[in-house]
Design a protein around this motif. Structure first.
Motif, short mmCIF file in Angstrom:
data_model
loop_
_atom_site.label_atom_id
_atom_site.label_comp_id
_atom_site.label_asym_id
_atom_site.label_seq_id
_atom_site.Cartn_x
_atom_site.Cartn_y
_atom_site.Cartn_z
N ALA A 50 15.34 -3.31 13.10
CA ALA A 50 14.01 -3.70 12.61
C ALA A 50 13.37 -2.54 11.86
N LEU A 51 13.42 -1.35 12.44
CA LEU A 51 12.80 -0.18 11.79
C LEU A 51 13.50 0.14 10.48
N ASN A 52 14.82 0.03 10.46
CA ASN A 52 15.57 0.28 9.22
C ASN A 52 15.09 -0.64 8.09
N SER A 53 14.91 -1.93 8.38
CA SER A 53 14.45 -2.88 7.37
C SER A 53 12.99 -2.61 6.97
N TYR A 54 12.16 -2.29 7.98
CA TYR A 54 10.75 -2.01 7.67
C TYR A 54 10.61 -0.83 6.72
N PHE A 55 11.38 0.26 6.99
CA PHE A 55 11.25 1.46 6.14
C PHE A 55 11.72 1.16 4.71
N LYS A 56 12.75 0.33 4.56
CA LYS A 56 13.17 -0.06 3.21
C LYS A 56 12.07 -0.83 2.49
N SER A 57 11.44 -1.73 3.22
CA SER A 57 10.34 -2.51 2.64
C SER A 57 9.18 -1.60 2.25
N TYR A 58 8.86 -0.65 3.14
CA TYR A 58 7.73 0.25 2.89
C TYR A 58 7.99 1.11 1.65
N ASP A 59 9.20 1.67 1.54
CA ASP A 59 9.52 2.53 0.39
C ASP A 59 9.38 1.77 -0.93
N ILE A 60 9.85 0.52 -0.96
CA ILE A 60 9.77 -0.28 -2.20
C ILE A 60 8.31 -0.61 -2.52
N SER A 61 7.52 -0.96 -1.49
CA SER A 61 6.11 -1.31 -1.71
C SER A 61 5.33 -0.11 -2.25
N VAL A 62 5.63 1.09 -1.72
CA VAL A 62 4.94 2.30 -2.19
C VAL A 62 5.31 2.59 -3.65
N LYS A 63 6.61 2.49 -3.96
CA LYS A 63 7.07 2.78 -5.33
C LYS A 63 6.47 1.80 -6.34
N THR A 64 6.26 0.54 -5.92
CA THR A 64 5.74 -0.48 -6.85
C THR A 64 4.24 -0.69 -6.70
N HIS A 65 3.58 0.23 -5.95
CA HIS A 65 2.12 0.24 -5.80
C HIS A 65 1.59 -1.06 -5.17
N GLN A 66 2.32 -1.60 -4.22
CA GLN A 66 1.84 -2.78 -3.48
C GLN A 66 1.12 -2.27 -2.23
N ILE A 67 -0.17 -2.00 -2.37
CA ILE A 67 -0.93 -1.31 -1.31
C ILE A 67 -1.02 -2.17 -0.05
#
Length: 475
Positions: A50-67
Motif C-alpha cells: 500500500a505504501l509503495n503505491s501511495y508514494f508513487k501516486s504522491y510523486d506523480i501528483s507533486v510533479k504534475t502540480h495536483q495539490i
C-alpha cells in the motif's frame, strides 16, 4: 472471504486502469490509479504494498502540480502508518501535510488531516493537542454540513421562485385575454353605432344584434372572472401548502441535525471505548457502557419509528382501517411493552378500564397514541411516581370513548400547553432522568386522533402533573 474476493477483483480492475492510463500518458489517471491500488492493499492489510503505491501516486501528483490529489495521498500514507503503529512516520507525514494545508481547496481533505492528527496525538498521550485538532476537525465537519444544507435550501428556493414565475405568467395571459375581450366588446359597440347612423331603418335588427353580442361578451367575461377567482384560490392553497412543507422541512432538518446526532454519538463513543479498552475495563464498567449503548439504541429506534410514522402521515401513505375492538387489552399491551422503562424509575402504572368497552377506530394508530402518551408520562414523572390510565364513555362527547393518561410528574408550563400539538410550536424537553425526545410523539398523537374522528387535549399545572385526554368513536 467474500469481501476479500471483491477487493481482489477491484485490484485487478484498478491495475488494468493503471495500464490504460499509462498507455495514454495520463498523469492524473496514473496517480489516481496508484492511490486506489494503495487503498485496496491497505484494506487487505498488505501495508508495504500500500505504501509503495501511495508514494508513487504522491510523486506523480507533486510533479504534475495536483495539490489536492497529493494532499489526499499524504493523508492515506499517514493513515497506513497509524494502522501499522508507526507513530513516528505518521507524525512526519502529517506535519508535511500540515505545512501545505493552506494551498488545499477541498475542505474534506483538510478535515481528514486534522482527524488523523487528533488520532496520532491521542495515541501518543498528548491529549491537549489531540483535543485541539479534534476541535478543528469538527469545525470543518460543521462547515461541510452547512454548505450541503445551504445548497439544499437554495435548490428549494429556486424551485419555489420558478413555480411563482409560472403562476405570474399565467395571470398575465389571463389579463391579456380580458383586455382582448374588452377591446372586442368596444369594437363591436362602435360598429353598431356606425350601423345605427347609416341604417336608421335597421334599428330594431341592429339593436337586437348589439344586445346579443353584449350578452355573449358578458358571459365570456363572467367565465374569465370565474377562472381568475379559481386561480386565486389555488394560489392561496399553494401558499398554504408551501408554508406547511417549509414547516415540515424545518422540523425534519432539526431532527436530523440535532436529535439523531446524540444517540449516534453515544453509540459510537462508548462502543469505541469498549473496543479500544476492553481488556483494561472492569466488569462493572463494561456493564455500564453496554447499558448506555443499549439505551441509546432503544432511543434511536423509538426516534426512527416516530420519524417514519410522522413522515408517512405527512405524505398520506398510511392506510387507516377502522375496526371494532376492545380498548382494555390494547392499553394493557402497551403498558406491558413499556413496563421495563417504568420499573427503572420505580413508577407505578395503574389501568382502570371497562373490559367491555368497544371502540371503532384504526387499531395500529390508536396503539401508537397510547404508547407515546404513556412514554411521555414515564419520561416526565419522577422516581417513585404514579401513572393512571382510564378509559370510559365520555360524559362531554356523546357516542365517544374517552381515554385519560394521568401522571404525577413535572407538569407543563401554561405558555406551552397551546402549542405542544402544533408542528411550528412543538418542542423537545428532557425528562426527569435526562431522557431525550424529538417532540414528534405528540404531533403523531394529534394527527392519528384527528384521523380517527376524535379530539385530544391536555390539562396540566406546572409541578402538579398532567392529564392527557383523547376521544375515539364507540362501536
Amino acid at each position: 472471504l467474500d469481501e476479500k474476493g471483491d477487493l481482489q477483483k477491484a485490484l485487478e480492475y484498478y491495475t488494468k486502469s493503471l495500464d490504460f492510463a499509462t498507455q495514454l500518458r495520463d498523469s492524473s489517471g496514473i496517480a489516481t490509479a496508484y492511490n486506489n491500488i494503495g487503498y485496496l492493499y491497505a484494506r487487505i492489510k498488505e501495508f508495504d504494498k500500500a505504501l509503495n503505491s501511495y508514494f508513487k501516486s504522491y510523486d506523480i501528483s507533486v510533479k504534475t502540480h495536483q495539490i489536492n490529489a497529493a494532499h489526499n495521498t499524504l493523508n492515506n500514507i499517514a493513515s497506513t502508518y497509524l494502522k501499522q503503529g508507526n507513530l513516528e512516520k505518521a507524525n512526519e507525514v502529517l506535519n508535511k501535510a500540515l505545512k501545505n494545508i493552506l494551498t488545499v481547496d477541498d475542505p474534506s481533505y483538510k478535515q481528514e488531516t486534522y482527524q488523523l492528527l487528533s488520532e496520532l496525538y491521542a495515541r501518543e498521550g498528548d491529549f491537549q493537542k489531540a483535543y485541539r485538532y479534534k476541535a478543528i476537525e469538527l469545525a470543518y465537519a460543521d462547515t461541510l454540513y452547512t454548505q450541503q444544507r445551504l445548497s439544499s435550501i437554495a435548490e428549494m428556493q429556486t424551485r419555489y421562485e420558478t413555480e411563482t414565475k409560472e403562476k405570474e405568467i399565467e395571470l398575465l395571459k389571463k389579463d391579456v385575454e380580458l383586455k382582448e375581450l374588452q377591446y372586442q366588446k368596444q369594437k363591436s359597440f362602435q360598429q353598431v353605432l356606425v350601423s345605427l347612423t347609416l341604417l336608421l331603418l335597421a334599428i330594431f335588427i341592429g339593436t337586437s344584434l348589439i344586445l346579443g353580442i353584449i350578452r355573449k361578451k358578458n358571459k365570456q367575461l363572467a367565465e374569465k372572472n370565474k377562472e381568475l377567482f379559481e386561480i386565486n384560490q389555488k394560489l392561496k392553497e399553494s401558499e398554504k401548502n408551501l408554508s406547511e412543507l417549509n414547516a415540515t422541512k424545518d422540523k425534519l432538518f432539526s431532527i436530523i441535525a440535532h436529535d439523531l446526532k446524540n444517540p449516534f454519538n453515544a453509540l459510537i463513543g462508548f462502543s469505541d471505548i469498549l473496543e479500544r479498552n476492553f481488556n483494561h475495563l472492569t466488569e462493572n464498567e463494561k456493564k455500564e457502557y453496554i447499558s448506555v449503548i443499549s439505551e441509546s439504541a432503544q432511543s434511536l429506534y423509538k426516534l426512527l419509528d416516530n420519524l417514519l410514522q410522522w413522515t408517512r402521515a405527512q405524505t398520506g401513505s398510511i392506510n387507516y382501517i377502522p375496526e371494532k375492538f376492545k380498548i382494555e387489552p390494547l392499553i394493557k399491551q402497551e403498558v406491558t411493552n413499556l413496563n421495563a422503562n417504568a420499573e427503572k424509575k420505580k413508577i407505578k402504572v395503574c389501568v382502570n378500564t371497562s373490559p367491555v368497552l368497544n371502540v371503532y377506530a384504526d387499531k395500529n394508530s390508536i396503539a401508537t397514541v397510547i404508547r407515546n402518551l404513556l412514554s411521555n408520562a414515564i419520561k416526565f414523572t419522577d422516581i417513585g411516581g404514579t401513572i393512571e390510565i382510564t378509559a370510559s364513555e365520555s360524559k362531554e362527547y356523546p357516542k365517544m370513548a374517552e381515554v385519560v393518561v394521568k401522571d404525577s410528574g413535572v407538569g407543563i408550563d401554561e405558555n406551552d400547553i397551546d402549542r405542544i400539538f402544533l408542528i411550528d410550536g412543538s418542542f423537545s424537553t428532557k425528562g426527569t432522568a435526562n431522557e431525550t425526545g424529538t417532540g414528534l410523539g405528540l404531533l403523531l398523537c394529534h394527527e392519528f386522533v384527528n384521523k380517527n374522528n376524535g379530539k385530544i387535549w391536555v390539562n396540566s399545572t406546572k409541578g402538579s402533573g398532567s392529564e392527557f385526554h383523547f376521544t375515539i368513536p364507540l362501536a
